[in-house]
Design a protein around this motif. Sequence first.
Motif, short mmCIF file in Angstrom:
data_model
loop_
_atom_site.label_atom_id
_atom_site.label_comp_id
_atom_site.label_asym_id
_atom_site.label_seq_id
_atom_site.Cartn_x
_atom_site.Cartn_y
_atom_site.Cartn_z
N ASP A 1 0.83 -1.21 0.00
CA ASP A 1 0.00 0.00 0.00
C ASP A 1 0.86 1.26 0.00
OD1 ASP A 1 -2.08 -1.73 0.09
OD2 ASP A 1 -2.85 -1.10 2.05
N ARG A 2 1.93 1.23 0.80
CA ARG A 2 2.78 2.42 0.87
C ARG A 2 3.47 2.68 -0.46
NH1 ARG A 2 2.33 6.89 3.81
NH2 ARG A 2 4.32 7.90 4.30
N SER A 3 3.87 1.62 -1.15
CA SER A 3 4.57 1.79 -2.41
C SER A 3 3.65 2.33 -3.51
CB SER A 3 5.19 0.46 -2.85
OG SER A 3 4.23 -0.47 -3.29
N VAL A 4 2.40 1.86 -3.56
CA VAL A 4 1.51 2.37 -4.62
C VAL A 4 0.97 3.75 -4.25
CG1 VAL A 4 0.91 0.08 -5.45
CG2 VAL A 4 -0.53 1.16 -3.73
N PHE A 5 0.87 4.04 -2.96
CA PHE A 5 0.49 5.38 -2.53
C PHE A 5 1.56 6.38 -3.01
CE2 PHE A 5 -0.61 8.16 1.44
CZ PHE A 5 -1.38 8.99 0.64
N TRP A 6 2.81 5.98 -2.87
CA TRP A 6 3.93 6.79 -3.39
C TRP A 6 3.76 7.05 -4.89
CZ3 TRP A 6 8.50 9.42 -2.84
CH2 TRP A 6 9.40 9.39 -3.90
N LEU A 7 3.44 6.01 -5.64
CA LEU A 7 3.27 6.16 -7.09
C LEU A 7 2.11 7.08 -7.42
CD1 LEU A 7 3.93 2.49 -8.29
CD2 LEU A 7 5.35 4.51 -8.73
N ASP A 8 1.01 6.94 -6.69
CA ASP A 8 -0.14 7.81 -6.92
C ASP A 8 0.22 9.28 -6.73
OD1 ASP A 8 -1.79 5.66 -7.44
OD2 ASP A 8 -2.67 5.60 -5.43
N LEU A 9 0.88 9.57 -5.61
CA LEU A 9 1.20 10.96 -5.28
C LEU A 9 2.25 11.54 -6.22
CD1 LEU A 9 1.26 10.81 -1.37
CD2 LEU A 9 -0.57 11.65 -2.87
N CYS A 10 3.24 10.73 -6.61
CA CYS A 10 4.28 11.22 -7.53
C CYS A 10 3.70 11.54 -8.90
CB CYS A 10 5.39 10.17 -7.68
SG CYS A 10 6.50 10.06 -6.28
#
Length: 322
Positions: free
Chosen positions: A219-228
């Motif tokens: 979840d943390r890794s895809v949240f990073w991708l979403d925000l970037c």
Amino acid sequence: MTQTLSKFFEYKDLKLNLDLIDFQIELISPEKAKNYLTCNFKNNRIVKKMWIKELATLMRKKEFYLSWDCLCFNESGILINGQHRLHAVIEANETIAFCVVRNMPHKVAKLLDNGKKRTQSERITVGGILMKQKECSMVKNAICKLNTPYAGTYLYGNSRYDKLISEIYKKHQKYFQKLDSLGYLSSGYTTFFSAVALKIYVELCTTKKTYNHQMSPFDRSVFWLDLCRNGYSQRFQTNNSTDLAPLVLRKIILEKKEKKEATWEIDTLRLCVKAGYQFLKGESPKRIQKIEIDPFTDFQILKSTNDYYNHSNIIKIKKDEH
């Protein structure tokens, strides 16, 4: 007595006598390579010393294999293809096996090397490990040392790194498969963002530390991708106390683009890695400064995450929901 006719093959602007073409497999020593280079044609392309060094390294390590890409001489005995490999034989001081063709019409020289060569991911796939180009680039940038002058996509692109890239990829293959199933390997997610997402996921899986954001590694890794990529997430709510690092990074990169500055070079990767580590820990910095020492654990030594129990139940967002 029946006379044997020569075998001719006609192209649009060339008639080739196939009987005159001579093909051999030769062992070429440094002395023989020097001799062949004396036959190099005058207007051959400029020699690239870095490429010679790379080839020589492969030769010394016994990783330069016999190829169908022949050393080629024209009908006058002039070398028209293979100068870099011959220079590398001399540099490596090794005897190497080559396919050699002679009596090739000089007109063919301008057509050599025009074919599309396999990418690194295609080479690895041919070797039996199915890999997308994006996944290959993610691994290369994830293992890149930040005190080098180039990003990982450049540093690790040669064939001598194929085994390393494929072995690291296999260690985290289930993560790549899940990213792909959710659409996170599309072109909209830049290689640097995706490489840092991989580092975040693997670091959280293997170190098993807990942070204020209390999110699972995936979840943390895809949240990073979403925000970037977007500056927001449809999956998670942004917390100003733990989630602002990718937004600050995104602003910096957008400003670089507006100034027409490069965003694919090592300085941008340094910024991404710094921001990614702060996001992993749940920090929300106001500024991000590039670094030359990677704060993440050395990616090459981290264990496989394929057996990690993933608590995430994320599903693909339908297009009509965007």
